[in-house]
Write a protein that holds these residues in place. Structure first.
Motif, short mmCIF file in Angstrom:
data_model
loop_
_atom_site.label_atom_id
_atom_site.label_comp_id
_atom_site.label_asym_id
_atom_site.label_seq_id
_atom_site.Cartn_x
_atom_site.Cartn_y
_atom_site.Cartn_z
N PRO A 14 -28.83 -15.86 -34.18
CA PRO A 14 -29.58 -17.10 -33.97
C PRO A 14 -28.66 -18.47 -33.84
N ARG A 15 -27.47 -18.45 -34.16
CA ARG A 15 -26.59 -19.40 -34.23
C ARG A 15 -26.08 -19.69 -32.91
N LEU A 16 -25.69 -18.42 -32.27
CA LEU A 16 -25.09 -18.37 -30.95
C LEU A 16 -26.19 -18.87 -29.94
N PHE A 17 -27.62 -18.59 -30.21
CA PHE A 17 -28.78 -19.09 -29.23
C PHE A 17 -28.92 -20.55 -29.34
N ALA A 18 -28.79 -21.01 -30.75
CA ALA A 18 -28.71 -22.63 -30.82
C ALA A 18 -27.57 -23.32 -29.92
N ALA A 175 -15.43 -27.74 -10.07
CA ALA A 175 -14.78 -26.33 -10.43
C ALA A 175 -14.93 -25.66 -11.86
N PRO A 176 -16.45 -25.27 -11.81
CA PRO A 176 -16.95 -24.62 -13.07
C PRO A 176 -16.43 -23.63 -13.79
N ILE A 177 -15.89 -22.58 -13.03
CA ILE A 177 -15.10 -21.64 -13.72
C ILE A 177 -13.69 -22.03 -14.08
N ALA A 178 -12.97 -22.86 -13.24
CA ALA A 178 -11.78 -23.24 -13.91
C ALA A 178 -12.18 -24.02 -15.15
N GLY A 179 -13.20 -24.67 -15.21
CA GLY A 179 -13.46 -25.71 -16.73
C GLY A 179 -13.66 -24.88 -17.55
N ALA A 180 -14.24 -23.52 -17.62
CA ALA A 180 -14.59 -22.62 -18.60
C ALA A 180 -13.26 -21.84 -18.86
N ILE A 181 -12.51 -21.68 -17.81
CA ILE A 181 -11.15 -20.82 -18.17
C ILE A 181 -10.04 -21.84 -18.95
N PHE A 182 -10.23 -22.98 -18.61
CA PHE A 182 -9.31 -23.94 -18.97
C PHE A 182 -9.56 -24.08 -20.64
N VAL A 183 -10.60 -24.12 -20.98
CA VAL A 183 -11.11 -24.16 -22.38
C VAL A 183 -10.41 -22.81 -23.04
N LEU A 184 -10.78 -21.87 -22.55
CA LEU A 184 -10.16 -20.56 -23.55
C LEU A 184 -8.73 -20.43 -23.26
N GLU A 185 -8.16 -20.71 -22.08
CA GLU A 185 -6.47 -20.62 -22.04
C GLU A 185 -5.68 -21.75 -22.54
N PHE A 191 -9.75 -15.84 -26.63
CA PHE A 191 -11.01 -15.52 -26.12
C PHE A 191 -11.91 -15.46 -27.44
N ASP A 192 -12.96 -16.40 -27.45
CA ASP A 192 -13.95 -16.24 -28.76
C ASP A 192 -15.35 -16.36 -27.96
N ILE A 193 -16.52 -15.33 -28.30
CA ILE A 193 -17.42 -15.33 -27.45
C ILE A 193 -18.48 -16.63 -27.87
N ALA A 194 -18.41 -17.17 -28.87
CA ALA A 194 -19.22 -18.50 -29.10
C ALA A 194 -18.72 -19.47 -28.09
N PHE A 195 -17.26 -19.56 -28.22
CA PHE A 195 -16.79 -20.90 -27.31
C PHE A 195 -16.94 -20.59 -25.74
N ALA A 196 -17.00 -19.20 -25.37
CA ALA A 196 -17.18 -18.91 -24.08
C ALA A 196 -18.67 -19.09 -23.59
N THR A 197 -19.54 -18.70 -24.49
CA THR A 197 -20.83 -19.00 -24.19
C THR A 197 -21.26 -20.52 -24.08
#
Length: 434
Positions: A14-18, A175-185, A191-197
């Protein structure tokens, strides 16, 4: 590990969906702000270049006007930062890293406004700074505001803040993929599923929102490049090793410029910014292509419009103009100038290598793009982000393997020199506490 401090409620469905739903809102609002910032900067670049060209017909008075104009804009940006929002100084990425990792969100109500206006004045005025610093910090601020508006807990606000930061990078370079990878890397370091999602959702919605304003094409237009054969891999590894040393030198130059300029704080740093702005304006009078974010310079290199002498001259100047401009402490990032330096260094390497080994089955454009990825990896120590960013910026999917070899060499050398990644050094130097 940051993932361990996230509550089980945050990780639950539920929290992940929110969070996923809120991340879309973060992406939409961040996208609108960042796209507006980009469009205004693009217009400012055009106006600045037009004014410099027109001023040449006025002789010495025209030169004085250009120098004073850049100086006044830089001083004004520095004054806005020092008086209203000191947290907006520089890139902002080290501060965002600190907030993501500690949950300390202290920012004034002026942060978004000063980052936006100050960035326009500094970068649009001609300082050699990148737009991604302001867009990352503005995106993170929007994520934090949305989290608080919907009364999310500390961990969830941290996730939305990181997602907003990712959209800032995504929009800055399309560069949407680079933006997402930058957050994680870089920001999170794991890697965290909540942050990644949340980050993927925010980046996707931001890009969808802004495609109507910024278009669908990569930021840099490059003709399709052929896949390289195995004979190019030794050259790719060597250029990566050299980029490792070059990135280390660049990091130390940035820190040296900051330490040296810290001695000059008269009038809230406005005099310091004005003097540096005047110097940048003088450079711009003779070579307008070398000031500003460097996008036009990088595009010219990728188009093959500059001869090797011009590339070498530009490289020597641009290598120092970025750190000098950053020492003004006005809003502005490091990425865009790094891309230009990496492209120039890769082109110069190709020229030297091809002179001694003329049977290299590659072009200067191949090594300009490889140089972008390797130099970024050396300076930031985020090789995956560097590779994906270079690919998304140029659409050059044929260079994945050479870039892997180059970034491998760059990171190895940079790590062996014991020079920390630039954002770690900046974060430790300032260590925001508020």
């Amino acid at each position: 590990m940051l993932a361990k401090v996230l509550s089980e409620e945050t990780q639950g469905p539920p929290r992940l969906f929110a969070l996923a739903a809120l991340s879309i809102a973060v992406g939409i609002f961040s996208g609108i702000v960042a796209a507006s910032f980009r469009l205004l900067l693009h217009a400012a670049d055009g106006w600045r270049t037009y004014f410099i060209v027109r001023a040449h017909s006025w002789g010495v008075p025209g030169f004085i006007l250009v120098v004073l104009g850049v100086a006044v804009l830089a001083s004004t940006a520095a004054l806005l930062v020092s008086r209203f929002a000191p947290e907006t100084a520089g890139s902002g990425i080290p501060r965002v890293e600190h907030q993501v990792r500690t949950g300390s969100f202290g920012q004034s109500h002026f942060t978004l406004i000063i980052k936006f206006v100050g960035g326009l004045l500094a970068i649009g005025g001609g300082l050699v700074l990148g737009r991604e610093g302001p867009t990352v910090q503005m995106g993170s601020g929007i994520g934090r505001l949305i989290g608080r508006a919907f009364q999310r807990n500390l961990d969830e606000c941290r996730i939305l803040l990181a997602a907003g930061a990712g959209t800032g990078l995504a929009i800055a370079f399309n560069a949407p993929i680079a933006g997402a990878i930058f957050v994680l890397e870089e920001l999170l370091g794991s890697f965290d599923i909540a942050f990644a999602t949340a980050t993927l959702g925010a980046s996707a919605s931001a890009i969808c929102t802004t495609r109507g304003f910024l278009g669908h094409s990569p930021d840099f237009q490059v003709l399709p490049l052929a896949y390289l054969d195995f004979g190019v891999f030794p050259a790719s590894l060597v250029v990566g090793l050299l980029m490792g040393f070059l990135g280390t030198a660049y990091n130390r130059t940035i820190l040296f410029a900051l330490n040296l300029s810290s001695r000059f704080t008269a009038f809230h740093g406005t005099v310091r910014a004005g003097v540096i702005g005047a110097f940048v304006g003088a450079v711009g009078w003779f070579t307008p292509l070398l000031i500003g974010s460097g996008d036009a310079l990088t595009q010219n290199i990728l188009d093959g419009r500059l001869n090797i002498a011009a590339v070498g001259y530009g490289f020597l100047l641009h290598f120092f103009l970025g750190p000098i401009s950053y020492s003004t402490r006005t809003p502005g990032g490091l990425f865009a100038p790094m891309l230009a330096v990496g492209a120039q260094a890769g082109t110069l390497f190709f020229a030297v290598w091809a002179h001694f080994i003329p049977y290299l089955n590659a072009t200067p454009q191949h090594f300009a793009i490889i140089g972008i990825a390797a130099f970024f990896a050396s300076v930031v120590r985020a090789p995956l982000t560097g590779i994906i960013l270079a690919v998304e910026l140029t659409g050059s999917f044929s260079l994945f393997l050479p870039m892997l070899a180059a970034t491998f060499g760059a990171v190895i050398v940079a790590s062996l020199t014991k020079c920390p990644p630039i954002y770690q050094s900046l974060r430790e130097a300032s260590e925001p506490r508020s």
